[in-house]
Design a protein around this motif. Structure first.
Motif, mmCIF file in Angstrom:
data_model
loop_
_atom_site.group_PDB
_atom_site.id
_atom_site.type_symbol
_atom_site.label_atom_id
_atom_site.label_comp_id
_atom_site.label_asym_id
_atom_site.label_seq_id
_atom_site.Cartn_x
_atom_site.Cartn_y
_atom_site.Cartn_z
ATOM 1 N N GLY A 1 -4.591 -2.319 -2.348
ATOM 2 C CA GLY A 1 -5.958 -2.744 -2.074
ATOM 3 C C GLY A 1 -6.903 -2.253 -3.128
ATOM 4 N N ALA B 1 0.767 -1.151 -0.092
ATOM 5 C CA ALA B 1 -0.192 -0.080 0.116
ATOM 6 C C ALA B 1 0.749 1.206 0.033
ATOM 7 C CB ALA B 1 -0.867 0.070 1.301
ATOM 8 N N THR C 1 -3.914 -3.514 4.186
ATOM 9 C CA THR C 1 -3.249 -4.404 3.188
ATOM 10 C C THR C 1 -2.131 -5.386 3.781
ATOM 11 O OG1 THR C 1 -3.695 -2.816 1.319
ATOM 12 C CG2 THR C 1 -1.786 -4.101 0.974
ATOM 13 N N ASP D 1 -7.888 1.341 -1.718
ATOM 14 C CA ASP D 1 -6.840 2.306 -1.471
ATOM 15 C C ASP D 1 -6.985 3.545 -2.394
ATOM 16 O OD1 ASP D 1 -4.318 3.551 -1.447
ATOM 17 O OD2 ASP D 1 -3.576 1.784 -0.335
#
Length: 264
Positions: free
Chosen positions: A213, A129, A248, A216
């Motif tokens: 993700g 992430a 994540t 995200d």
């Protein structure tokens, strides 16, 4: 006079020490992988250590406290942070590990990319992430005045002057105060924090696992934002998981572990 019992105990002790030495030798020769773990903005080493423990079946790990930690509040410039990472990479190599990886979450992933673009001694990178995008926040006007002032002060040789700026993490804002040269090192829109630039600048084409993700904010920018700019490697992978920014590492842990096992 030494008794037979004492002699037997002494021989037993030597035998046990010999066996222990054998065990220690096996372990010393069995060091395949170590990971330097880097936490995210306003976090601490424990935030990423849980992920590290999930990697222990194949890799030892060390979780570092970085200057962007909650406690430290940007107390050193980016170059000093990268030097700390390099010191731990070198420490693992001195201990005999055959592969040393970097794994960072959010700002930690940003730092892993910056390390590979400036020092580049890791054997693989796991970017979980990835976060901290100074070019994007600058474009949106977040902290722009402080960044512009920091640029001016550094250019004038006044980097030790302190500035206040509005920092942001996943939509949450916080007022931060730091030296102008420190601020500029982290928030220069085209500096060490600019991931498209640092990904493209890897010193060597190591395997890169980019994990993002679906919830995200960076997910919408896709592979071309930075991942595709890194030097090609057959083991590199862009991994999408059903997660947000914060979870994540936990959601992706099993897949990351499988990826690391496949590096050989």
């Amino acid at each position: 006079m030494v008794s037979i019992f004492t002699l037997r105990i002494g021989r037993l002790g030597l035998l046990l020490c010999g066996l222990l030495a054998c065990v220690l030798t096996v372990h010393a020769e069995d060091k395949e992988c170590a990971i330097v773990l880097l936490h995210g903005k306003w976090g601490n080493p424990q935030y990423i250590a849980f992920f590290g423990r999930k990697m222990e079946p194949v890799c030892s790990f060390k979780s570092l406290e970085m200057p962007w930690a909650e406690r430290r509040a940007y107390d050193q410039p980016y170059a000093a942070a990268l030097a700390d990472i390099d010191a731990q990479v070198k420490a693992f190599r001195a201990q005999g590990y055959k592969k040393v990886l970097l794994a960072g979450h959010s700002f930690g992933a940003n730092a892993a990319l910056a390390y590979m673009a400036t020092i580049g001694d890791a054997d693989a990178v796991v970017a979980l992430a990835p976060g901290h995008s100074p070019a994007l926040t600058y474009e949106r006007g977040i902290g722009r005045g402080a960044v512009d002032k920091a640029r001016e002060l550094v250019a004038a040789g006044k980097g030790d002057e302190r500035l206040e700026m509005e920092d942001v993490k996943q939509g949450k804002k916080r007022s931060m105060r730091m030296r102008a040269d420190v601020l500029w090192s982290y928030f220069d829109p085209d500096g060490l924090g600019h991931m498209p630039k640092t990904a493209a600048g890897f010193k060597k084409p190591v395997p890169l696992l980019w994990v993002v993700g679906t919830a995200d904010p960076l997910f919408a920018l896709g592979q071309d934002f930075a991942f595709s700019k890194a030097p090609a490697n057959a083991k590199s992978q862009y991994l999408v998981v059903n997660a947000g920014h914060l979870d994540t590492p936990d959601v992706a842990a099993a897949q990351v572990l499988a990826w690391i096992k496949n590096l050989d």
